[in-house]
Design a protein around this motif. Structure first.
Motif, short mmCIF file in Angstrom:
data_model
loop_
_atom_site.label_atom_id
_atom_site.label_comp_id
_atom_site.label_asym_id
_atom_site.label_seq_id
_atom_site.Cartn_x
_atom_site.Cartn_y
_atom_site.Cartn_z
N GLU A 89 -5.60 22.94 -1.39
CA GLU A 89 -5.16 24.03 -2.28
C GLU A 89 -3.64 24.12 -2.29
O GLU A 89 -3.02 24.30 -3.34
N ARG B 272 -15.18 13.43 -4.38
CA ARG B 272 -15.48 13.35 -5.82
C ARG B 272 -16.50 12.25 -6.09
O ARG B 272 -17.37 12.38 -6.96
N GLU C 45 -2.52 18.72 -10.17
CA GLU C 45 -4.00 18.77 -10.15
C GLU C 45 -4.66 17.56 -9.50
O GLU C 45 -5.86 17.58 -9.24
N PRO D 234 -12.39 19.30 -5.04
CA PRO D 234 -13.64 19.14 -5.80
C PRO D 234 -14.55 20.36 -5.61
O PRO D 234 -14.54 20.98 -4.55
N GLN D 235 -15.37 20.66 -6.65
CA GLN D 235 -16.28 21.82 -6.56
C GLN D 235 -17.23 21.65 -5.37
O GLN D 235 -17.56 22.62 -4.68
N LEU D 236 -17.68 20.41 -5.12
CA LEU D 236 -18.62 20.17 -4.00
C LEU D 236 -18.00 20.65 -2.68
O LEU D 236 -18.68 21.24 -1.83
N GLU E 112 -19.84 13.63 -5.29
CA GLU E 112 -20.16 14.57 -6.38
C GLU E 112 -20.69 13.84 -7.60
O GLU E 112 -21.62 14.28 -8.26
N ARG F 31 -15.71 23.04 -2.29
CA ARG F 31 -15.72 24.51 -2.29
C ARG F 31 -17.12 25.03 -1.99
O ARG F 31 -17.29 25.99 -1.22
N ASP F 32 -18.14 24.41 -2.59
CA ASP F 32 -19.52 24.87 -2.39
C ASP F 32 -19.93 24.69 -0.93
O ASP F 32 -20.56 25.57 -0.34
#
Ligand SMILES: C[C@H](O)CC(=O)SCCNC(=O)CCNC(=O)[C@H](O)C(C)(C)COP(=O)(O)OP(=O)(O)OC[C@H]1O[C@@H](n2cnc3c(N)ncnc32)[C@H](O)[C@@H]1OP(=O)(O)O
Ligand SMILES: NC(=O)c1ccc[n+]([C@@H]2O[C@H](COP(=O)([O-])OP(=O)(O)OC[C@H]3O[C@@H](n4cnc5c(N)ncnc54)[C@H](O)[C@@H]3O)[C@@H](O)[C@H]2O)c1
Length: 293
Positions: free
Chosen positions: A254, A211, A262, A267-269, A214, A271-272
């Motif tokens: 996950e 994070r 949560e 983090p989205q990074l 990110e 997943r990307d």
């Protein structure tokens, strides 16, 4: 750390490993160098089994080169069988499962392994986080099943978490820490809880570091250096995520999010990067580059 090599190791003489990836190879290496008569590694295809053989041979060669073990390479690898044929588990007294961190995949894989086992054989999982009690619900002999959580890189790690589920039998609770000691490692016995004693903390730090990348707080090398030099971590959390595998850590995160909320949301990074195939050391790129991979 030098590994004891006794004539009759206090673990079953024939040990199976299901899934010969990063961890399965390390686990096979550990039992081979501790004196197992045979280690049977089953992977998903003949090609994957061949790749597993290559990894285990490289681990043994590295241990020989470091002077951790002695003898000819063949004296270890001749006791190794790698195959796609799960019936090889019928001669194993213990099978350790090390397939990817996915509940459905693990349930199916453990059931497939258990179906081959003699009634008196033991079964264990190397899961990083999943509930051993839930996995056990799908087995015929839950009293003969526990978690044996090895650490990466296995040859260099002195720890194995022994995770006892609600229905793990007393005999296995007594035997399993002794197996770990016979591998030259230290057992830590933990209650079955999401992420056990180790992954819950280790993943929390790793996710927070991602994070921070990110959010542009600092470059990966600077975040890692802060923890290595400031906190005396042996390796920074992002370099460690690269070693573990971003896909592996995503699977763990996950599951921990589903169980603990949560604060473990990936983090989205992350997943990307996984979607781009940037899995860390094994794919040649993660937070750092690994041109030799
Ligand atoms: C996700 C999961 O569920 C849980 C996990 O596994 S999370 C990951 C946990 N792992 C960690 O946190 C790793 C922490 N970092 C480390 O242990 C170290 O940084 C590292 C071993 C990766 C690399 O260390 P580094 O200092 O660069 O290498 P090096 O000095 O060659 O090795 C350190 C020690 O490991 C030993 N070692 C390393 N690789 C080895 C191998 N292939 N075979 C045998 N021993 C090995 C070395 O001999 C040395 O031991 P010694 O001090 O007794 O001689
Ligand atoms: N990487 C780590 O640092 C680490 C540390 C401790 C525990 N773990 C846990 O160990 C397990 C394996 O992780 P890994 O890093 O070795 O993964 P990996 O991707 O390196 O290896 C997984 C292996 O399983 C095989 N496989 C996939 N489906 C299969 C099936 N149906 N039957 C047989 N083999 C199958 C793959 O071909 C591969 O060889 C996971 O549960 C992970 O959470 C990982």
């Amino acid at each position: 750390m030098s590994t004891p090599q006794s004539a009759t190791p206090p673990f079953p003489s024939t040990v199976g490993v299901l899934g010969g990836g990063r961890m399965g190879a390390g686990i096979a290496h550990a039992f081979l160098i501790a004196g197992a008569e045979e280690v049977v590694v089953v992977d998903v295809s003949e090609e994957a089994a061949q790749a597993a053989a290559g990894r285990i041979e490289a681990d043994v060669a590295a241990s020989l080169k470091r002077g951790k073990i002695h003898g000819e390479l063949a004296s270890f690898t001749s006791r190794l069988t790698t195959t796609a044929d799960v019936t090889g588990f019928s001669r194993c007294g213990l099978v350790v499962e090390a397939v990817p961190e996915d509940m459905d995949l693990k349930v199916g894989s453990l059931r497939r392994a258990e179906a081959q086992l003699a009634p008196e054989a033991w079964l264990a999982t190397n899961t990083s986080s999943l509930s051993i009690t839930t996995l056990a619900e799908h087995l015929q002999r839950p009293e003969r099943f526990c978690g044996l959580h090895f650490f990466n890189p296995v040859p260099a790690s002195k720890l194995v978490e022994v995770v006892l589920a609600e229905r793990t039998g007393e005999e296995l609770a007594e035997l399993s820490p002794r197996w770990v000691e016979a591998l030259g490692k230290t057992p830590v016995v933990v209650k079955d809880a999401p992420g056990f004693a180790s992954s819950r903390l280790g993943v929390a730090i790793g996710l927070e570091a991602i994070r921070m990348v990110e959010e542009g707080v600092a470059a990966p090398a600077d975040i890692d250096n802060a923890m290595v030099l400031g906190y005396r971590f042996p390796i920074g959390p992002l370099a460690l995520t690269d070693i573990v595998g971003l896909d592996v850590r995503l699977g763990i995160a996950e599951y921990l999010e589903s169980q603990l909320g949560e604060r473990f949301a990936p983090p989205q990074l992350m997943r990307d990067m996984v979607a781009r195939g940037e899995l860390g050391q094994k794919s040649g790129k993660g937070f750092y580059d690994y041109p030799e991979a």
